[in-house]
Structures are given as structure tokens and as C-alpha cells.
Design an enzyme around this catalytic site. Sequence first.
Site, PDB file in Angstrom:
ATOM      1  N   SER A 158       0.839  -1.213   0.000  1.00 47.64           N
ATOM      2  CA  SER A 158       0.000   0.000   0.000  1.00 47.64           C
ATOM      3  C   SER A 158       0.871   1.259   0.000  1.00 47.64           C
ATOM      4  CB  SER A 158      -0.896   0.016   1.241  1.00 47.64           C
ATOM      5  OG  SER A 158      -1.813  -1.035   1.181  1.00 47.64           O
ATOM      6  N   GLN A 214      -8.817   2.076  -0.854  1.00 47.19           N
ATOM      7  CA  GLN A 214      -8.588   2.410  -2.263  1.00 47.19           C
ATOM      8  C   GLN A 214      -9.551   3.506  -2.694  1.00 47.19           C
ATOM      9  OE1 GLN A 214      -8.990  -1.392  -4.198  1.00 47.19           O
ATOM     10  NE2 GLN A 214      -7.039  -2.133  -3.420  1.00 47.19           N
ATOM     11  N   ASP A 270      -6.948  -8.311   4.441  1.00 48.48           N
ATOM     12  CA  ASP A 270      -6.065  -9.106   3.582  1.00 48.48           C
ATOM     13  C   ASP A 270      -5.538 -10.359   4.286  1.00 48.48           C
ATOM     14  OD1 ASP A 270      -6.399  -7.327   1.499  1.00 48.48           O
ATOM     15  OD2 ASP A 270      -4.633  -6.139   2.030  1.00 48.48           O
ATOM     16  N   LYS A 320     -12.514  -9.494  -3.818  1.00 44.03           N
ATOM     17  CA  LYS A 320     -11.051  -9.288  -3.874  1.00 44.03           C
ATOM     18  C   LYS A 320     -10.519  -9.961  -5.144  1.00 44.03           C
ATOM     19  CE  LYS A 320     -10.444  -6.848  -0.207  1.00 44.03           C
ATOM     20  NZ  LYS A 320      -9.981  -5.476  -0.341  1.00 44.03           N
TER      21      LYS A 320
HETATM   22  C1  S3P Z   1      -5.473  -1.510  -0.207  1.00 43.01           C
HETATM   23  C2  S3P Z   1      -6.714  -1.528   0.360  1.00 43.01           C
HETATM   24  C3  S3P Z   1      -7.479  -2.759   0.571  1.00 43.01           C
HETATM   25  C4  S3P Z   1      -6.589  -3.996   0.479  1.00 43.01           C
HETATM   26  C5  S3P Z   1      -5.657  -3.955  -0.694  1.00 43.01           C
HETATM   27  C6  S3P Z   1      -4.773  -2.723  -0.635  1.00 43.01           C
HETATM   28  C7  S3P Z   1      -4.822  -0.194  -0.381  1.00 43.01           C
HETATM   29  O1  S3P Z   1      -8.475  -2.848  -0.405  1.00 43.01           O
HETATM   30  O2  S3P Z   1      -7.399  -5.152   0.414  1.00 43.01           O
HETATM   31  O3  S3P Z   1      -4.842  -5.117  -0.682  1.00 43.01           O
HETATM   32  O4  S3P Z   1      -3.609  -0.143  -0.646  1.00 43.01           O
HETATM   33  O5  S3P Z   1      -5.517   0.827  -0.261  1.00 43.01           O
HETATM   34  P1  S3P Z   1      -9.871  -2.067  -0.230  1.00 43.01           P
HETATM   35  O6  S3P Z   1      -9.555  -0.636  -0.216  1.00 43.01           O
HETATM   36  O7  S3P Z   1     -10.710  -2.427  -1.418  1.00 43.01           O
HETATM   37  O8  S3P Z   1     -10.443  -2.593   1.051  1.00 43.01           O
END
Ligand code: S3P
Length: 424
Positions: free
Chosen positions: A22, A165, A310, A337
Site C-alpha cells: 500500500s 482504495q 487481507d 477481492k
Molecule cells: C489496499 C486496500 C485494501 C486492500 C488492498 C490494498 C490499499 O483494499 O485489500 O490489498 O492499498 O488501499 P480495499 O480498499 O478495497 O479494502
Amino acid sequence: MKIKLEKSKRLQGRPKVPGDKSISHRGLILGALSQGTSEIIDLLESEDVQSTARCLRTLGISIERKGSSTLIQGRRKWNPPSIDLDCGNSGTTLRVLMGVLAGKQLSAKLTGDASLMKRPMKRVASPISKMGARFKLQNENFPPVMVSGAPLHGIDYEMSVASAQVKTAIILAAISAEGETRLSGTINSRDHTERLLPHFGGKIETLPGQLIISGSQTLYSNQIKVPGDPSTAAFWMGAASVIPGAEIVLENIGLNPTRLGALNVLCRMGARIEYEVTSTEPEPVGNIMVRSAPLQGVEILASEVPSLIDELPLLAVIATQAHGTTTVRGAEELRVKESDRLNAIAVSIRKMGGAIELFEDGFQIVGPQKLRGAEIETDLDHRIAMAFSIAALFADGESSIHDAECVAVSYPGFYAELETLVRA
Ligand code: S3P
């Protein structure tokens, strides 16, 4: 590629955990949006992060790797892309770029692999359309996504999905909009963007239950050192908790509280985990030590789900080894996912001879269960591949992990490290 794994009597060592996925995506994008040259140290080298780098290069951003440093030359004006932006398997790349491209008033087409083409995008298009951008989605929800540039204005928006995200896409659109944006609702997902934006000179106010983002901002280059990814570290933490006599030390791991759900759940299960924070800016980082211990089942609260989303495939396989009942509800996001992870967890646990009750939004597992080696279909999902590779280390007999190369999405060195740890 099929990987064969057997039950392991040991797990010992100091696995080098690669950079946080991230933070790596955000570092590249914030660097590209900033005036000057930003340096990211220890950027994760994985397929997902390469997808973000590839898209940014297509938009005219220079990204150069020199040893452990990655240098990004930020630009105010980005090039209109002459080709489709291929986001590969990466939801973060596609969703965050929807917001960033809208902010840059650029027109582009965002695509990805077969898995990404099935993932919902309306959750990003809706709020950013309210800011003035125009999107065209397949069946109004799926990629390919066409973004059409138009001037943006700030909005008041209540989020209904706890997605970092989506939150990041809105924040990075808002910094280029005219006027302020106020976000409320489910803003309790991982907060890397909120922490990193001020590091690049940006303004964001974090109030209880609300984020306020100023419009028309200029960002300035900076340096970030990317810590080890706690979601990746969780595989070794889980494995070391259940393999008798195991002991591992994980150094320089991100300890951002919004990412520590799995560590907290493992501790509640009785895991012997100790950690110390060694630095805090712009993100808390530290070392973790894990030794095996008898585990008990626990209830994972719906409110905890965003902080361990995750890690749920891993926590499910660990729950098979704990005494008593482990339950999770409120995890319906797992169905959208890289694969339908709730379904994938249930199919593989049952294939290994285990039992699981599946709900629309979670699961219940009563342990301890004796698992046996099996042929595991990963659905090309990196976290399913790694979670069931860990299960293979305590299942009787041999397991075969199909399409195991998909781990390269977040952890290209996973199997090499596993080999070292079980041989130590
Ligand atoms: C992430 C947010 C999560 C996570 C993904 C990475 C990010 O997804 O599952 O692996 O970097 O913002 P979501 O925002 O859809 O929950």
C-alpha cells in the site's frame, strides 16, 4: 507452476519481509504528483507495484531504480496516454488512478487482467462523478473504465464501503478540485494516504469521523523509506504460531495501527508475539518476535475487519489449529477481492479434510482439525496461494499449490524464503 510442500517440523529464522504494498503504490503516485524528485527507499518490487509504475510511465513520469532507491520525477502536467493503462491484477492501481486522472483532467482507458475485470469500480466512479468527472464503466460497474477529464469541485461525501482504495482515490482527486472536500462514513480503513499526504506538503485534516481535504493543492517531493508489509509478515507470524518449536524475528515491519488487526487477533488467540516500535514518522515501524504457542478460537468483530481484511485467508487456516470456535462476520468485501476469497477459503479447507461453515459475510471454524495435504487451486490469488502454503506446513502428507507464481503480485520471494525457514 505447481509447488509441492510437505509438513514441516520446524520454522526458524529472520525472514526479510518485502516493502509494504500500500505504501509503495502511494509513494510512487504521490512522488509523481509532487514538484521535484522524490526518493523511495525499499519500494516493493512486485507485479502490483510494477503495474502502478508502468501506468505512471505511460503518463510521462520518469521512474528510475538505483540500488535500493527509486527516483520519481514529479510533474504538474502529465501526458495524455496514447495507449490503454494496463493495471494488471492491481485494484489499488486502477481505483486510485481513477481519482488521480480525474484530478489531472485527463482522458484515459484503464484495463486489467481477467480478475480485475470482475471487480467493482462504481464505488469510485460515484463519488468522483459528483466532483465533476465523467466515467464510463462496463455494465456500470466494471473495467475497462473510461475516464474523461473535466474540472472538479469539492464535495461532502459519506462513504459506505470501508475501502482505503476508494478513500485514496477521492482524496487524490480532491487535492486538485476547487474548494474543500469532506469525507465521512466508513473512513476507518488503512490510513497511509492521510499520513503520507502531509509528508509531501499536502493538507488534510483528520477529525473524529471526518476527513477534510483542501482543494487546489501543490505537493512537494520528499523521501520515504518503505517498511516491511505487515500483511506479508502475517504469513510468517501465523506459521510460527502453530508449528511446534518455531521461532522467528521480523525486522523493520510497518506497525501502523490500522494494519495490526491480524497481529491483535493472533495475540487474542494466545500467540506469543512481542513487538517494539523503533520509529514513528511518517509511519510507525518496528520489530516483531513470534514463538509457537497453543491457540484458542476467537470472535473476530465486524469492526476489526478493515484492519485485517487481507489477512483473513491466513487467519482461517490458523483457526483450524486453534482450540474452540473462530467466527468472523461483516467480511463480505472478501467476495470481491482478487478472487471470491470466502469461497476459495472454504473450498481449500474442505479439500484438506477440514470443516468450515460459510456465511455470505464470513465463516466459522471449530478446531483443532487435522488437515491433510491436497491439490490447492489458488484462483490465481496471491493471498490464497500463500495462506494454503502455510496450511501445507502443518497438514499431513504432500500438498500441491497450483499457479503458485501468482505470489509475485505481492511477494515474489515467498517460496525461496519458506524454503530457508523450514530448513534452518
Ligand atoms: C489496499 C486496500 C485494501 C486492500 C488492498 C490494498 C490499499 O483494499 O485489500 O490489498 O492499498 O488501499 P480495499 O480498499 O478495497 O479494502
